[in-house]
Write a protein that holds these residues in place. Sequence first.
Motif, PDB file in Angstrom:
ATOM      1  N   GLN A 117      36.898  42.115  43.221  1.00  0.00           N
ATOM      2  CA  GLN A 117      37.983  41.423  42.535  1.00  0.00           C
ATOM      3  C   GLN A 117      37.616  40.010  42.119  1.00  0.00           C
ATOM      4  OE1 GLN A 117      38.468  43.106  45.418  1.00  0.00           O
ATOM      5  NE2 GLN A 117      40.062  44.608  45.057  1.00  0.00           N
ATOM      6  N   ALA A 118      36.854  39.292  42.907  1.00  0.00           N
ATOM      7  CA  ALA A 118      36.505  37.912  42.550  1.00  0.00           C
ATOM      8  C   ALA A 118      35.731  37.881  41.231  1.00  0.00           C
ATOM      9  CB  ALA A 118      35.699  37.260  43.665  1.00  0.00           C
ATOM     10  N   GLN A 119      34.803  38.820  41.067  1.00  0.00           N
ATOM     11  CA  GLN A 119      34.046  38.885  39.818  1.00  0.00           C
ATOM     12  C   GLN A 119      34.942  39.330  38.664  1.00  0.00           C
ATOM     13  OE1 GLN A 119      31.241  41.441  41.788  1.00  0.00           O
ATOM     14  NE2 GLN A 119      29.555  40.041  41.300  1.00  0.00           N
ATOM     15  N   GLY A 120      35.860  40.241  38.948  1.00  0.00           N
ATOM     16  CA  GLY A 120      36.797  40.696  37.926  1.00  0.00           C
ATOM     17  C   GLY A 120      37.713  39.582  37.466  1.00  0.00           C
ATOM     18  N   ILE A 121      38.188  38.785  38.414  1.00  0.00           N
ATOM     19  CA  ILE A 121      39.065  37.653  38.084  1.00  0.00           C
ATOM     20  C   ILE A 121      38.322  36.661  37.202  1.00  0.00           C
ATOM     21  CG2 ILE A 121      40.195  35.630  39.111  1.00  0.00           C
ATOM     22  CD1 ILE A 121      40.942  37.545  41.489  1.00  0.00           C
ATOM     23  N   LEU A 171      40.105  35.146  28.650  1.00  0.00           N
ATOM     24  CA  LEU A 171      41.238  34.331  28.216  1.00  0.00           C
ATOM     25  C   LEU A 171      40.771  33.016  27.601  1.00  0.00           C
ATOM     26  CD1 LEU A 171      43.611  35.045  31.218  1.00  0.00           C
ATOM     27  CD2 LEU A 171      44.031  35.659  28.828  1.00  0.00           C
ATOM     28  N   LYS A 172      39.775  32.406  28.194  1.00  0.00           N
ATOM     29  CA  LYS A 172      39.264  31.139  27.661  1.00  0.00           C
ATOM     30  C   LYS A 172      38.648  31.324  26.278  1.00  0.00           C
ATOM     31  CE  LYS A 172      38.654  28.989  32.129  1.00  0.00           C
ATOM     32  NZ  LYS A 172      37.723  28.576  33.177  1.00  0.00           N
ATOM     33  N   LEU A 173      37.990  32.468  26.071  1.00  0.00           N
ATOM     34  CA  LEU A 173      37.440  32.748  24.733  1.00  0.00           C
ATOM     35  C   LEU A 173      38.542  32.788  23.681  1.00  0.00           C
ATOM     36  CD1 LEU A 173      34.766  35.569  25.206  1.00  0.00           C
ATOM     37  CD2 LEU A 173      34.383  33.243  24.397  1.00  0.00           C
ATOM     38  N   LEU A 174      39.709  33.263  24.090  1.00  0.00           N
ATOM     39  CA  LEU A 174      40.838  33.359  23.165  1.00  0.00           C
ATOM     40  C   LEU A 174      41.651  32.068  23.109  1.00  0.00           C
ATOM     41  CD1 LEU A 174      41.982  36.951  24.133  1.00  0.00           C
ATOM     42  CD2 LEU A 174      40.753  36.277  22.064  1.00  0.00           C
ATOM     43  N   GLY A 175      41.243  31.076  23.893  1.00  0.00           N
ATOM     44  CA  GLY A 175      41.948  29.798  23.876  1.00  0.00           C
ATOM     45  C   GLY A 175      43.219  29.797  24.714  1.00  0.00           C
ATOM     46  N   VAL A 176      43.284  30.678  25.716  1.00  0.00           N
ATOM     47  CA  VAL A 176      44.462  30.804  26.569  1.00  0.00           C
ATOM     48  C   VAL A 176      44.090  30.374  27.981  1.00  0.00           C
ATOM     49  CG1 VAL A 176      46.144  32.433  27.514  1.00  0.00           C
ATOM     50  CG2 VAL A 176      45.332  32.712  25.172  1.00  0.00           C
ATOM     51  N   THR A 177      44.985  29.633  28.618  1.00  0.00           N
ATOM     52  CA  THR A 177      44.767  29.215  29.998  1.00  0.00           C
ATOM     53  C   THR A 177      45.267  30.303  30.933  1.00  0.00           C
ATOM     54  OG1 THR A 177      45.099  26.922  29.360  1.00  0.00           O
ATOM     55  CG2 THR A 177      45.277  27.426  31.713  1.00  0.00           C
ATOM     56  N   PRO A 178      44.412  30.763  31.856  1.00  0.00           N
ATOM     57  CA  PRO A 178      44.860  31.787  32.813  1.00  0.00           C
ATOM     58  C   PRO A 178      46.000  31.267  33.674  1.00  0.00           C
ATOM     59  CG  PRO A 178      42.467  31.532  32.884  1.00  0.00           C
ATOM     60  CD  PRO A 178      43.013  30.427  32.026  1.00  0.00           C
ATOM     61  N   ILE A 179      46.989  32.104  33.906  1.00  0.00           N
ATOM     62  CA  ILE A 179      48.131  31.733  34.734  1.00  0.00           C
ATOM     63  C   ILE A 179      47.786  32.009  36.190  1.00  0.00           C
ATOM     64  CG2 ILE A 179      50.527  32.272  35.305  1.00  0.00           C
ATOM     65  CD1 ILE A 179      50.885  33.078  32.358  1.00  0.00           C
ATOM     66  N   GLN A 233      47.676  39.751  31.228  1.00  0.00           N
ATOM     67  CA  GLN A 233      47.664  38.521  30.432  1.00  0.00           C
ATOM     68  C   GLN A 233      46.635  38.625  29.305  1.00  0.00           C
ATOM     69  OE1 GLN A 233      46.892  34.874  32.599  1.00  0.00           O
ATOM     70  NE2 GLN A 233      47.353  33.619  30.831  1.00  0.00           N
ATOM     71  N   VAL A 234      45.493  39.235  29.590  1.00  0.00           N
ATOM     72  CA  VAL A 234      44.481  39.423  28.539  1.00  0.00           C
ATOM     73  C   VAL A 234      45.028  40.353  27.462  1.00  0.00           C
ATOM     74  CG1 VAL A 234      42.176  40.324  28.018  1.00  0.00           C
ATOM     75  CG2 VAL A 234      42.517  38.938  30.049  1.00  0.00           C
ATOM     76  N   ASP A 235      45.728  41.425  27.857  1.00  0.00           N
ATOM     77  CA  ASP A 235      46.337  42.342  26.878  1.00  0.00           C
ATOM     78  C   ASP A 235      47.258  41.583  25.928  1.00  0.00           C
ATOM     79  OD1 ASP A 235      45.130  44.710  27.733  1.00  0.00           O
ATOM     80  OD2 ASP A 235      46.750  45.190  29.142  1.00  0.00           O
ATOM     81  N   LYS A 236      48.127  40.747  26.497  1.00  0.00           N
ATOM     82  CA  LYS A 236      49.062  39.968  25.677  1.00  0.00           C
ATOM     83  C   LYS A 236      48.322  38.977  24.780  1.00  0.00           C
ATOM     84  CE  LYS A 236      52.912  40.328  28.880  1.00  0.00           C
ATOM     85  NZ  LYS A 236      53.769  39.627  29.826  1.00  0.00           N
ATOM     86  N   ALA A 237      47.292  38.344  25.321  1.00  0.00           N
ATOM     87  CA  ALA A 237      46.529  37.368  24.535  1.00  0.00           C
ATOM     88  C   ALA A 237      45.797  38.062  23.382  1.00  0.00           C
ATOM     89  CB  ALA A 237      45.537  36.633  25.428  1.00  0.00           C
ATOM     90  N   LEU A 238      45.310  39.268  23.619  1.00  0.00           N
ATOM     91  CA  LEU A 238      44.636  40.016  22.547  1.00  0.00           C
ATOM     92  C   LEU A 238      45.612  40.384  21.434  1.00  0.00           C
ATOM     93  CD1 LEU A 238      42.292  42.309  24.667  1.00  0.00           C
ATOM     94  CD2 LEU A 238      41.567  40.540  23.049  1.00  0.00           C
ATOM     95  N   GLU A 239      46.847  40.684  21.801  1.00  0.00           N
ATOM     96  CA  GLU A 239      47.867  40.988  20.790  1.00  0.00           C
ATOM     97  C   GLU A 239      48.204  39.754  19.962  1.00  0.00           C
ATOM     98  OE1 GLU A 239      51.320  42.578  22.692  1.00  0.00           O
ATOM     99  OE2 GLU A 239      50.259  44.327  23.476  1.00  0.00           O
TER     100      GLU A 239
END
Length: 113
Positions: free
Chosen positions: A76-80, A87-95, A43-49
Amino acid sequence: MQRFSIRLMGALLGISLVTGPVEAGEAKVATTRTERCANLSRQVDKALETHAASTQVTAAKALQRKGDRFCATKKQAQGIRAFASALKLLGVTPIDPDAVTPKTDLHSKEKKP
């Protein structure tokens, strides 16, 4: 009499075999943290594009790398959290694939005071 009980048991077994898989098929399997890491990284990859012109792209990429490192080292918890922050920096809500959307009851009537 014994023949009747054997037939009854066979019928009951047949019914349980028919209804068993239906109940098991309805159960929703929760997403594991490892799968969640992979989904959020994509999702981050897509948001960066789609938000390539954003001023926060560099910071979001750094958070994505951090998230990838955390997920690869069984944190994983820290990675998530890192992916969600990117995603929030890019203005996208995590799914969230495990989120349950509330159903509205169309048959209920509101009580007026």
